[in-house]
Write a protein that holds these residues in place. Structure first.
Motif, PDB file in Angstrom:
ATOM      1  N   ARG A  29       0.982  -1.239  -0.005  1.00  0.00           N
ATOM      2  CA  ARG A  29      -0.018  -0.064  -0.124  1.00  0.00           C
ATOM      3  C   ARG A  29       1.077   1.281   0.048  1.00  0.00           C
ATOM      4  NH1 ARG A  29      -5.144   1.085   1.931  1.00  0.00           N
ATOM      5  NH2 ARG A  29      -5.633   3.228   1.331  1.00  0.00           N
ATOM      6  N   ALA A  30       2.031   1.410   0.705  1.00  0.00           N
ATOM      7  CA  ALA A  30       2.672   2.597   0.913  1.00  0.00           C
ATOM      8  C   ALA A  30       3.598   2.678  -0.530  1.00  0.00           C
ATOM      9  CB  ALA A  30       3.919   2.205   1.791  1.00  0.00           C
ATOM     10  N   ALA A  31       3.852   1.852  -1.393  1.00  0.00           N
ATOM     11  CA  ALA A  31       4.390   1.887  -2.715  1.00  0.00           C
ATOM     12  C   ALA A  31       3.371   2.331  -3.490  1.00  0.00           C
ATOM     13  CB  ALA A  31       4.642   0.550  -3.117  1.00  0.00           C
ATOM     14  N   SER A  39       3.664   6.231  -5.116  1.00  0.00           N
ATOM     15  CA  SER A  39       3.561   6.377  -6.618  1.00  0.00           C
ATOM     16  C   SER A  39       2.717   7.460  -7.170  1.00  0.00           C
ATOM     17  CB  SER A  39       3.880   5.119  -7.376  1.00  0.00           C
ATOM     18  OG  SER A  39       2.594   4.281  -7.122  1.00  0.00           O
ATOM     19  N   ALA A  40       1.534   7.454  -6.349  1.00  0.00           N
ATOM     20  CA  ALA A  40       0.355   8.368  -6.444  1.00  0.00           C
ATOM     21  C   ALA A  40       0.998   9.874  -6.245  1.00  0.00           C
ATOM     22  CB  ALA A  40      -0.927   7.884  -6.070  1.00  0.00           C
ATOM     23  N   GLY A  41       1.967   9.956  -5.562  1.00  0.00           N
ATOM     24  CA  GLY A  41       2.463  11.564  -4.996  1.00  0.00           C
ATOM     25  C   GLY A  41       1.779  11.500  -3.884  1.00  0.00           C
ATOM     26  N   ARG A  42       1.551  10.774  -2.919  1.00  0.00           N
ATOM     27  CA  ARG A  42       0.745  11.016  -1.522  1.00  0.00           C
ATOM     28  C   ARG A  42       1.972  10.554  -0.614  1.00  0.00           C
ATOM     29  NH1 ARG A  42      -4.332   9.930  -3.772  1.00  0.00           N
ATOM     30  NH2 ARG A  42      -3.944   7.386  -3.604  1.00  0.00           N
ATOM     31  N   ARG A  43       1.767  11.643   0.558  1.00  0.00           N
ATOM     32  CA  ARG A  43       2.919  11.349   1.605  1.00  0.00           C
ATOM     33  C   ARG A  43       2.323  10.311   2.626  1.00  0.00           C
ATOM     34  NH1 ARG A  43       7.027  14.394   3.635  1.00  0.00           N
ATOM     35  NH2 ARG A  43       6.584  15.086   5.805  1.00  0.00           N
ATOM     36  N   VAL A  44       3.096   9.439   2.900  1.00  0.00           N
ATOM     37  CA  VAL A  44       2.544   8.182   3.772  1.00  0.00           C
ATOM     38  C   VAL A  44       3.034   8.271   5.054  1.00  0.00           C
ATOM     39  CG1 VAL A  44       2.599   5.783   4.014  1.00  0.00           C
ATOM     40  CG2 VAL A  44       2.369   6.652   1.799  1.00  0.00           C
ATOM     41  N   GLY A  45       2.233   8.209   6.072  1.00  0.00           N
ATOM     42  CA  GLY A  45       2.671   8.151   7.440  1.00  0.00           C
ATOM     43  C   GLY A  45       2.290   6.611   7.873  1.00  0.00           C
ATOM     44  N   LEU A  46       3.314   6.139   8.883  1.00  0.00           N
ATOM     45  CA  LEU A  46       3.310   4.707   9.318  1.00  0.00           C
ATOM     46  C   LEU A  46       3.056   4.710  10.784  1.00  0.00           C
ATOM     47  CD1 LEU A  46       5.571   2.663   7.004  1.00  0.00           C
ATOM     48  CD2 LEU A  46       3.426   3.076   6.703  1.00  0.00           C
ATOM     49  N   LEU A  47       2.160   4.383  11.512  1.00  0.00           N
ATOM     50  CA  LEU A  47       1.962   4.092  13.091  1.00  0.00           C
ATOM     51  C   LEU A  47       2.239   2.625  13.228  1.00  0.00           C
ATOM     52  CD1 LEU A  47       0.899   5.924  15.459  1.00  0.00           C
ATOM     53  CD2 LEU A  47      -1.258   5.032  14.945  1.00  0.00           C
ATOM     54  N   ILE A  48       3.660   2.386  13.626  1.00  0.00           N
ATOM     55  CA  ILE A  48       3.887   1.225  13.565  1.00  0.00           C
ATOM     56  C   ILE A  48       5.200   0.861  14.875  1.00  0.00           C
ATOM     57  CG2 ILE A  48       3.594   0.305  11.227  1.00  0.00           C
ATOM     58  CD1 ILE A  48       6.599   1.244  10.667  1.00  0.00           C
ATOM     59  N   THR A  49       5.055  -0.356  15.261  1.00  0.00           N
ATOM     60  CA  THR A  49       5.934  -0.650  16.255  1.00  0.00           C
ATOM     61  C   THR A  49       7.696  -0.966  15.787  1.00  0.00           C
ATOM     62  OG1 THR A  49       5.707  -3.118  15.685  1.00  0.00           O
ATOM     63  CG2 THR A  49       4.573  -2.130  17.695  1.00  0.00           C
ATOM     64  N   SER A  50       8.208  -0.800  16.748  1.00  0.00           N
ATOM     65  CA  SER A  50      10.002  -0.858  16.364  1.00  0.00           C
ATOM     66  C   SER A  50      10.097  -2.205  15.571  1.00  0.00           C
ATOM     67  CB  SER A  50      10.721  -0.991  17.393  1.00  0.00           C
ATOM     68  OG  SER A  50      10.319  -1.901  18.357  1.00  0.00           O
ATOM     69  N   GLU A  51       9.451  -3.366  15.880  1.00  0.00           N
ATOM     70  CA  GLU A  51       9.628  -4.510  14.965  1.00  0.00           C
ATOM     71  C   GLU A  51       9.393  -4.162  13.408  1.00  0.00           C
ATOM     72  OE1 GLU A  51       8.019  -4.337  17.901  1.00  0.00           O
ATOM     73  OE2 GLU A  51       8.537  -5.933  19.258  1.00  0.00           O
ATOM     74  N   VAL A  98      12.706  -3.636   3.516  1.00  0.00           N
ATOM     75  CA  VAL A  98      12.317  -3.662   2.098  1.00  0.00           C
ATOM     76  C   VAL A  98      12.326  -2.349   1.530  1.00  0.00           C
ATOM     77  CG1 VAL A  98      10.927  -5.906   2.480  1.00  0.00           C
ATOM     78  CG2 VAL A  98       9.570  -3.954   2.945  1.00  0.00           C
ATOM     79  N   GLY A  99      12.782  -1.488   2.201  1.00  0.00           N
ATOM     80  CA  GLY A  99      12.827  -0.177   1.470  1.00  0.00           C
ATOM     81  C   GLY A  99      11.644   0.816   1.491  1.00  0.00           C
ATOM     82  N   VAL A 100      10.767   0.593   2.237  1.00  0.00           N
ATOM     83  CA  VAL A 100       9.554   1.333   2.278  1.00  0.00           C
ATOM     84  C   VAL A 100       9.785   2.892   2.540  1.00  0.00           C
ATOM     85  CG1 VAL A 100       7.372   1.791   3.430  1.00  0.00           C
ATOM     86  CG2 VAL A 100       7.909  -0.363   2.778  1.00  0.00           C
ATOM     87  N   ARG A 101       9.193   3.746   1.742  1.00  0.00           N
ATOM     88  CA  ARG A 101       9.418   5.276   2.034  1.00  0.00           C
ATOM     89  C   ARG A 101       8.148   5.822   2.911  1.00  0.00           C
ATOM     90  NH1 ARG A 101       9.214   8.532  -2.200  1.00  0.00           N
ATOM     91  NH2 ARG A 101       8.445   6.996  -3.472  1.00  0.00           N
ATOM     92  N   ILE A 137      -2.321   7.913   6.745  1.00  0.00           N
ATOM     93  CA  ILE A 137      -1.730   7.010   7.636  1.00  0.00           C
ATOM     94  C   ILE A 137      -2.082   5.483   7.761  1.00  0.00           C
ATOM     95  CG2 ILE A 137      -1.592   6.456  10.501  1.00  0.00           C
ATOM     96  CD1 ILE A 137      -2.307   9.497  10.801  1.00  0.00           C
ATOM     97  N   LEU A 138      -0.970   4.549   7.572  1.00  0.00           N
ATOM     98  CA  LEU A 138      -1.349   3.155   7.799  1.00  0.00           C
ATOM     99  C   LEU A 138      -0.834   2.775   9.145  1.00  0.00           C
ATOM    100  CD1 LEU A 138       0.338   2.067   4.338  1.00  0.00           C
ATOM    101  CD2 LEU A 138      -2.026   3.096   4.974  1.00  0.00           C
ATOM    102  N   ALA A 139      -1.739   1.853   9.801  1.00  0.00           N
ATOM    103  CA  ALA A 139      -1.472   1.485  11.156  1.00  0.00           C
ATOM    104  C   ALA A 139      -1.293  -0.050  11.309  1.00  0.00           C
ATOM    105  CB  ALA A 139      -2.497   2.016  12.189  1.00  0.00           C
ATOM    106  N   GLU A 140      -0.715  -0.553  12.215  1.00  0.00           N
ATOM    107  CA  GLU A 140      -0.651  -1.915  12.414  1.00  0.00           C
ATOM    108  C   GLU A 140      -1.490  -2.334  13.382  1.00  0.00           C
ATOM    109  OE1 GLU A 140       3.725  -2.084  14.138  1.00  0.00           O
ATOM    110  OE2 GLU A 140       2.989  -4.129  14.575  1.00  0.00           O
ATOM    111  N   SER A 141      -1.963  -3.569  13.654  1.00  0.00           N
ATOM    112  CA  SER A 141      -2.835  -4.055  14.493  1.00  0.00           C
ATOM    113  C   SER A 141      -2.263  -4.783  15.785  1.00  0.00           C
ATOM    114  CB  SER A 141      -4.136  -4.821  14.215  1.00  0.00           C
ATOM    115  OG  SER A 141      -3.807  -5.813  13.399  1.00  0.00           O
ATOM    116  N   TYR A 142      -3.133  -5.188  16.750  1.00  0.00           N
ATOM    117  CA  TYR A 142      -2.467  -5.974  18.022  1.00  0.00           C
ATOM    118  C   TYR A 142      -3.435  -7.092  18.449  1.00  0.00           C
ATOM    119  CZ  TYR A 142       0.283  -1.873  17.555  1.00  0.00           C
ATOM    120  OH  TYR A 142       1.332  -0.842  17.154  1.00  0.00           O
ATOM    121  N   SER A 143      -3.178  -7.899  19.411  1.00  0.00           N
ATOM    122  CA  SER A 143      -3.925  -8.768  19.725  1.00  0.00           C
ATOM    123  C   SER A 143      -4.723  -8.028  20.909  1.00  0.00           C
ATOM    124  CB  SER A 143      -3.021  -9.758  20.591  1.00  0.00           C
ATOM    125  OG  SER A 143      -3.520  -9.952  22.228  1.00  0.00           O
ATOM    126  N   ARG A 144      -6.167  -8.714  21.153  1.00  0.00           N
ATOM    127  CA  ARG A 144      -6.970  -7.645  22.002  1.00  0.00           C
ATOM    128  C   ARG A 144      -6.854  -8.445  23.387  1.00  0.00           C
ATOM    129  NH1 ARG A 144     -10.913  -5.605  18.299  1.00  0.00           N
ATOM    130  NH2 ARG A 144     -10.298  -6.141  15.996  1.00  0.00           N
TER     131      ARG A 144
END
Ligand code: TXA
Ligand code: MG
Length: 362
Positions: free
Chosen positions: A271-273, A277-289, A297-300, A334-341
Motif C-alpha cells: 500500500r505504501a508503494a 507512486s500516486a504522489g501521496r505522503r505516507v505516515g506509518l503508525l507502527i512498532t519498532s519490529e 524492504v525499502g518502504v518510503r 496513515i497506515l497502522a498495524e494492529s494488535y492482539s485484543r
C-alpha cells in the motif's frame, strides 16, 4: 459575521514534579485549586491522559468545559475524587459490586457509572440519571482534588475528536487560550483512557475498554460483560454517548491493517508503494519490529514508532503521541498495524478502530 466572539483568555502554565511529597505538591497547586474553586478551568495530568478539570458541583463551570473543548452537549463527563469515601458525595448509592471494584482498582484507571447524586448538576451527566466516577492515582491529580476540596469533572484535555493528550505539550497545542491553567507534570503514564464500566446494571457492562483490563476486572466480577465495539450505532439505545462519535482521530485518514503480523507487513509495504507512486505522503503508525521489517524492504514513509509488539504498555503510552506526530508531519494517509485484543490490547484496538472509522483492511 457571527455575533459570537471567541474570547481568548491567557493560559498560565506551571510545572510540578509528581515525585514531591504529597503535602508539598498540594501547596504548589494552591493557585490551581483556587481557579477550580472560582469556577475556572485547569488542565492537569492523570495516570491515563491529561484531563480538563472544573468544579463538578458547579453547573456553570462544567458548561465551560464543553465550550473549551467544542464537546457535543450530550456527551457526559467523568467526576474525579481523591478519597474512596468521596464517592458518596457524588453518587446516590453504591452497590456492593462497585465497592469490590473500588477496593481493587482505586486509585487507578477505572471509571464506574453509578446513580447520580443530588449535588451533581445535570450538566455533568448531560442529563442522564447516572454519573461516571473515578479516583485517579496520579499524585498531581490527587493533590489538585484535595487542595480544591471538591470533586473535579474532567474529560480528556483535547479538542473534541482529536487524539487524547498524553503530554502537556499536546494540551497546550489544543487548549492554550481556552483555559485558565495547565499543570505540567511530564508525560501521562498509561496513555489510553480509563476503562468505563456501568455498575447500574447486572452483570456490570464495560462501555469503554481502557487502562484497567477486562481480565483483571473479571478476576473480581467474573460475570462482567463487554459492550461489543462494532454495531454500537446499529443496535438499541446508546449506552455511553461518547461511543457515538468518531474519536481519537488524527487529521489524515487512518487505515488499520488486521491479520497476522507477516500479512500486515506485506500489505502495508504494498500500500505504501502505491500511495507513494500516486504522489501521496505516507505516515506509518507502527512498532519498532514493524519499522525494522519495512525498512528492510525499502518502504518510503514518515514513521511514528509506537513501542514494541512484545510490550503492549509501550504501545498504549505512545499511541496518541504517534497520531499527533504524523499530523504534524502533514502526511496524507496513515497506515497502522494492529494488535492482539488481550490485556491492554483491547483498549489499543478500540482506539485504533475508532480512529480508522471503518477503514479497516482484513
Ligand atoms: O482516563 C480517563 O478516563 C480520562 C481522564 C482525564 O480521567 N478522561 C476521559 O474523559 O477520557 P472523556 O470525557 O474523554 O471520556 C469519558 C467517557 C465518554 O465516553 C463518556 O460518554 C463516558 O465516559 N461517560 C461519562 N459519563 C457517563 C455516564 N453517566 N454514563 C455512561 N457513559 C458515561
Ligand atoms: Mg475524550
Amino acid at each position: 459575521m457571527s455575533d459570537i466572539q471567541e474570547s481568548r483568555i491567557s493560559t498560565q502554565r506551571m510545572s510540578v514534579d509528581p515525585c514531591m511529597p504529597a503535602p508539598v505538591l498540594e501547596a504548589r497547586l494552591a493557585d490551581a485549586a483556587d481557579i477550580i474553586r472560582r469556577g475556572g478551568l485547569v488542565a492537569f495530568p492523570t495516570e491515563t491522559v491529561y484531563g480538563l478539570g472544573a468544579n463538578a458541583l458547579d453547573g456553570r463551570a462544567v458548561a465551560r468545559i464543553f465550550v473549551a473543548k467544542g464537546r457535543p452537549q450530550d456527551n457526559p463527563l467523568i467526576v474525579h475524587i481523591a478519597e474512596i469515601e468521596a464517592v458518596h458525595s457524588v453518587a446516590e448509592s453504591v452497590p456492593a459490586s462497585a465497592w469490590a471494584l473500588a477496593r481493587e482498582f482505586w486509585p487507578g484507571p477505572l471509571t464506574m457509572v453509578l446513580p447520580r447524586g443530588k449535588l451533581v448538576p445535570e450538566q455533568v451527566s448531560a442529563g442522564l440519571a447516572t454519573v461516571a466516577v473515578r479516583m485517579p492515582s496520579h499524585p498531581a491529580a490527587a493533590a489538585l482534588i484535595r487542595a480544591s476540596g471538591l470533586p473535579i469533572a474532567a474529560p480528556s484535555a483535547n479538542i473534541s475528536g482529536r487524539p487524547s493528550p498524553t503530554s502537556a505539550d499536546h494540551v497546550w497545542a489544543d487548549l492554550a487560550g481556552r483555559v485558565e491553567m495547565l499543570v505540567d507534570a511530564g508525560p501521562a503514564g498509561i496513555g489510553v483512557e480509563s476503562t468505563v464500566i456501568d455498575m447500574t446494571v447486572w452483570p456490570p457492562l464495560i462501555l469503554r475498554p481502557g487502562g484497567a483490563t477486562v481480565e483483571a476486572i473479571r478476576r473480581v466480577i467474573p460475570e462482567t460483560d463487554v459492550l461489543p465495539s462494532t454495531g454500537i450505532e446499529a443496535t438499541g439505545p446508546v449506552k455511553s454517548p461518547g461511543l457515538r462519535y468518531k474519536h481519537y482521530a488524527p487529521r489524515a485518514d487512518l487505515w488499520l491493517y488486521l491479520g497476522d503480523w507477516k500479512t500486515q507487513v506485506d500489505a502495508v509495504a504494498r500500500r505504501a508503494a502505491i500511495e507513494n507512486s500516486a504522489g501521496r505522503r505516507v505516515g506509518l503508525l507502527i512498532t519498532s519490529e514493524t519499522a525494522l521489517a519495512l525498512g528492510a524492504v525499502g518502504v518510503r514513509a514518515v514513521v511514528a514508532e509506537v513501542g514494541s509488539r512484545a510490550d503492549l504498555s509501550s504501545v498504549a503510552s505512545a499511541l496518541f503521541d504517534g497520531m499527533r506526530r504524523l499530523d504534524q508531519a502533514d502526511v496524507d494517509i496513515i497506515l497502522a498495524e494492529s494488535y492482539s485484543r488481550a490485556g491492554l490490547g483491547l483498549a489499543i484496538m478500540n482506539r485504533l478502530e475508532r480512529a480508522a472509522g471503518g477503514k479497516i483492511v482484513r
